[in-house]
Design an enzyme around this catalytic site. Structure first.
Site, short mmCIF file in Angstrom:
data_model
loop_
_atom_site.label_atom_id
_atom_site.label_comp_id
_atom_site.label_asym_id
_atom_site.label_seq_id
_atom_site.Cartn_x
_atom_site.Cartn_y
_atom_site.Cartn_z
N GLU A 62 0.85 -1.20 0.00
CA GLU A 62 0.00 0.00 0.00
C GLU A 62 0.88 1.24 0.00
O GLU A 62 2.05 1.19 0.37
CB GLU A 62 -0.95 0.01 1.20
N ARG A 96 -5.08 -0.78 4.69
CA ARG A 96 -4.86 -0.31 3.33
C ARG A 96 -4.26 -1.38 2.41
O ARG A 96 -4.24 -1.20 1.20
CB ARG A 96 -3.92 0.92 3.35
N SER A 107 9.34 5.22 4.60
CA SER A 107 8.52 6.32 5.10
C SER A 107 9.33 7.60 5.02
O SER A 107 10.39 7.71 5.64
CB SER A 107 8.09 6.04 6.55
N HIS A 159 8.24 5.68 18.99
CA HIS A 159 7.28 6.05 17.96
C HIS A 159 6.15 6.90 18.51
O HIS A 159 5.62 7.77 17.82
CB HIS A 159 6.70 4.83 17.24
N PHE A 163 4.53 14.91 15.44
CA PHE A 163 3.83 15.23 14.20
C PHE A 163 2.48 15.87 14.47
O PHE A 163 2.09 16.85 13.81
CB PHE A 163 3.66 13.97 13.36
N HIS A 206 4.45 7.19 2.66
CA HIS A 206 5.09 5.91 2.93
C HIS A 206 4.59 4.85 1.96
O HIS A 206 3.56 5.00 1.30
CB HIS A 206 4.95 5.48 4.40
#
Length: 353
Positions: A143, A179, A220, A300, A307, A324
């Site tokens: 994806e 996805r 990514s 993460h 972000f 990504h």
């Protein structure tokens, strides 16, 4: 609002998505569409490894030769150049190439100029390391996601089917899995283990690594070329250092949580000068291991929090571009070979005694 899964890749679901049908994501993203005739792609990472300034010129020349050879018949539809310094202090320059036709890739690899150079005994004797990491996922097995619909990166450039509308499956934990078309019917559970020939990788060897079922791979990236003022400051002083810390954790300590290899790379232009673009590339034992890191590991969680502060501070009006591509690879979709590389390189990492 569209599904990230293209119409021609949809099938009756036997596994549920993590969200309800009326879910609305918090901000827009898009997917690259594969043309109906693109059943499989090739993602090739062609690396040159060196250590010390005395070998930099020779390494650059080798990378430029690889890039020039992409111009031969059946060469890739798109390629990038990138650089990173690994945990052992080696410089690694990589040409990343994408084909929309595995048969064309096979013909290109078999071209005498390519095959003879790769197989030559000189590859073990010129003081450099070389590697080829080839992933060739079928359309159901990967994806893509982009923060803007007007400039693709990576495999999106060669897929040939244009761009989706705004997609629904994002902005929640588990959206990456949702996805991937295969997730409609398959849990994509990893099985087996890596193996090396010869069994103990070391410099001065040609080493082949056999992957196992459902190795997960993610590229990514981010581009800050168009950022200015407050946004540029936020990215360079807050978000990027947090991202780099997470990338370094995966590089140095990732094996314990299922990450075989992680590289935080910066793009180069055709002359070898750095661009304002970077990306992480990592290989994982499974998509589930990658998901656990994304959802719960402090490194993460910090990246995600940084972000979200970034987009909220800018009221979701960003010049930063992010994207990504994620693949879950069957055994016949993987090929890894290393020549004269140190034993922590790529998929060899963790296999040496």
């Amino acid at each position: 609002m569209e599904s990230a899964i293209a119409e021609h890749l949809k099938c009756p679901r036997t596994r549920h998505r993590r969200v309800e049908d009326d879910y609305t994501p918090p901000y827009p993203v898009w997917s690259a569409r594969a043309a109906a005739g693109v059943g499989q792609v090739v993602m090739g990472y062609f690396g040159v490894q060196s250590r010390g300034p005395e070998l930099q010129g020779r390494a650059c020349a080798a990378l430029m030769q690889i890039a020039r050879d992409f111009g031969l018949a059946d060469g890739p539809g798109h390629h990038d150049l990138a650089h990173f310094v690994d945990a052992e202090g080696f410089d690694n320059m990589i040409a990343i190439a994408y084909w929309s036709d595995p048969a064309a890739f096979g013909r290109w690899c078999a071209t005498p100029e390519i095959d003879d150079w790769w197989r030559s005994p000189a590859r073990l004797d010129d003081g450099l390391g070389y590697f080829r990491e080839i992933a060739s996922p079928r359309a159901e097995h990967y994806e893509t996601m982009f923060s803007t619909p007007d400039r693709f990166e990576g495999v999106g450039v060669v897929m040939g089917g244009g761009v989706s509308g705004e997609i629904q499956e994002h902005g929640y934990w588990g959206s990456m899995r949702d996805r991937i078309p295969l997730s409609q019917t398959d849990a994509m559970v990893a099985s087996g283990s890596r193996s090396a020939i010869p069994a103990t990788p070391a410099p001065g060897q040609r080493v082949r690594i056999a992957g196992h079922q459902n190795v997960a791979m993610i590229r990514s990236g981010q581009e800050w070329t168009d950022t200015t003022g407050k946004e540029r400051t936020l990215y360079l002083e807050d978000m990027e250092p947090t991202l780099r810390e997470g990338m370094d954790f995966l590089r140095d300590q990732g094996l314990a949580i299922g990450c075989y290899s992680n590289r935080y790379m910066h793009h180069l232009d055709a002359r070898g000068a750095p661009l304002q673009k970077s990306f992480g590339l990592s290989f994982w034992r499974s998509l589930a291991d990658m998901e656990r890191w994304a959802e719960s590991h402090p490194t993460h969680v910090a990246i995600f929090g940084s972000f979200m502060r970034y987009v909220q501070e800018l009221n979701f009006e960003l010049q930063l571009r992010v994207y990504h591509e994620v693949s879950v690879l069957k055994m016949d979709e993987q090929s890894y070979e290393y020549i004269n590389c140190h034993p922590r390189t790529g998929l060899m990492n963790g296999l040496a005694a």
